[in-house]
Scaffold this active site. Structure first.
Site: not given
Length: 327
Positions: A61, A129
C-alpha cells in the site's frame, strides 16, 4: 435506461463511464485486474481498457500510494483502492504528507487530482478488516472526504470525487454497497460538485437526524415506528460529503426542529459526528431545545464473527436516542 443496481454495480458503472470519457483516468490497487477487485466493482475494466490503465499491484500500500501520487503529478487522475479501509494506516504517509500537502507546498500552483477508495464497515472479519475509518483523515487540511450510501449516490459521487482537482478520500460501506438495490438512470451523465452535497431524505419539524451509510439505513428502519409512537415528525439528512460539510442544510434544519441526533458507525471519540456536534453547538446553540446527541460505536475494536454487532450501533440504539430526544 433505468437499471436496478446494487452499490458495487453502481461503482462499476461509474468507473466504466469515467475511464471511457477520460484516457487520463487510471486505476491502481490489489487484485483489480482479472479478478475485478475483491469487491467486484473493477470487473471488466482490464479487458476494456488494458493493463496500462488498470494497474494491479503487489500487496504494498505504501508503494502504490506513492506511485498514484506520481501519476497525479504527471497529469493523470488516478483512482487508488485499498482492499480494506483499515489498510489506510499503511498508506498514510503518501496520503497525508504528499497528496494533502501538494497545493500548500507548491504555493497553490499544484494539486493532486487523486481519489483514494476505502471500503469499510461490518463483515465479520475482525479488527484489521472491518473498522469504519471515515474520521481518520478528518483532521488533515487538503483532503476532501466523501461517504455516499445509496447506489445512485455511489455512482454520482465517485465521479465527482475523481473529477475534483484535489485529493479525495472516498469511503463506501461494504454492507450497504452489497445489499441495497436502486434504480439508476445510466443515461444521466451529470456529475455533482462536492459542495452543498447534503440530501434531505425526509422532512420533519420536531427532530433532525444526520446519518450516513449503515446508520442511515438503521434510521430509516425505525423512523416510522418512532413517529407513530410519539406523533412527532423527523427530518433525516444524509450528508454524502463529510468534508467540506454542507453545514447550511444542517443548521437550517436544527433552527427548525431545535433537536439533533447524529448517527454514525465509527467510534464516537474523535469522529466526524463529534465535529458535526461541535459546529452545531457553536452556530445553533440558541436554537437548541436539548443537548446534541450522538449514537456511534463504543470505544472498542471490531471483534471477529457474529459478535461484531455488539461493537456497532444497531437500529434499536438509534430508536432509543430518538425517543429520548422527543420526550
Amino acid at each position: 435506461m433505468k437499471k436496478n443496481f446494487m452499490g458495487v454495480q453502481a461503482l462499476n458503472l461509474a468507473l466504466h463511464e469515467l475511464m471511457a470519457a477520460d484516457p487520463k483516468i487510471v486505476c491502481v490497487g490489489e487484485d483489480i485486474g482479472t479478478m475485478g477487485g475483491c469487491w467486484t466493482y473493477f470487473g471488466g475494466l482490464k479487458d476494456k481498457f488494458g493493463t496500462k490503465r488498470v494497474i494491479q499491484t503487489p500487496i504494498a500500500e505504501q508503494g502504490y500510494t506513492a506511485f498514484g501520487n506520481g501519476l497525479a503529478y504527471g497529469g493523470y487522475r488516478p483512482i487508488v483502492e485499498y482492499m480494506f479501509a483499515d489498510f489506510a494506516t499503511l498508506a498514510a504517509d503518501g496520503i497525508v504528507n504528499t497528496a494533502a500537502k501538494a497545493r500548500y507546498n507548491s504555493y497553490g500552483t499544484l494539486s493532486l487530482p487523486i481519489t483514494f477508495i476505502f471500503p469499510q464497515g461490518a463483515g465479520q472479519a475482525g479488527c484489521q478488516h472491518c473498522e469504519v475509518v471515515d474520521g481518520w483523515f478528518a483532521n488533515i487540511p487538503g483532503l476532501k472526504l466523501v461517504a455516499p450510501t445509496t447506489p445512485s449516490d455511489l455512482r454520482y459521487y465517485l465521479k465527482a470525487a475523481v473529477m475534483d482537482d484535489d485529493p479525495v478520500c472516498f469511503y463506501f460501506s461494504r454492507p450497504c454497497a452489497m445489499s441495497i438495490k436502486e434504480d439508476i438512470d445510466d443515461e444521466d451523465q451529470s456529475i455533482p460538485t462536492l459542495t452543498n452535497a447534503a440530501n434531505i431524505i425526509r422532512e420533519g419539524k420536531d427532530l433532525t437526524v444526520v446519518a450516513w451509510q449503515s446508520c442511515l439505513l438503521h434510521t430509516l428502519a425505525v423512523v416510522d415506528e418512532v413517529e407513530k409512537e410519539t406523533g412527532a415528525s423527523i427530518e433525516i439528512i444524509d450528508p454524502r460529503v463529510l468534508m467540506p460539510l454542507d453545514t447550511d442544510k444542517i443548521f437550517a434544519s436544527v433552527k427548525k426542529t431545535g433537536k439533533i441526533l447524529i448517527a454514525h458507525e465509527s467510534v464516537s471519540r474523535g469522529s466526524i459526528a463529534q465535529n458535526i456536534s461541535a459546529v452545531v453547538a457553536e452556530n445553533c446553540l440558541a436554537d437548541l431545545k436539548a443537548p446534541v446527541k450522538r449514537v456511534g460505536a463504543p470505544n472498542s475494536f471490531i471483534p471477529f464473527g457474529g459478535v461484531e454487532q455488539y461493537a456497532l450501533p444497531q437500529p434499536e440504539d438509534i430508536k432509543a436516542a430518538m425517543l429520548e430526544l422527543l420526550k
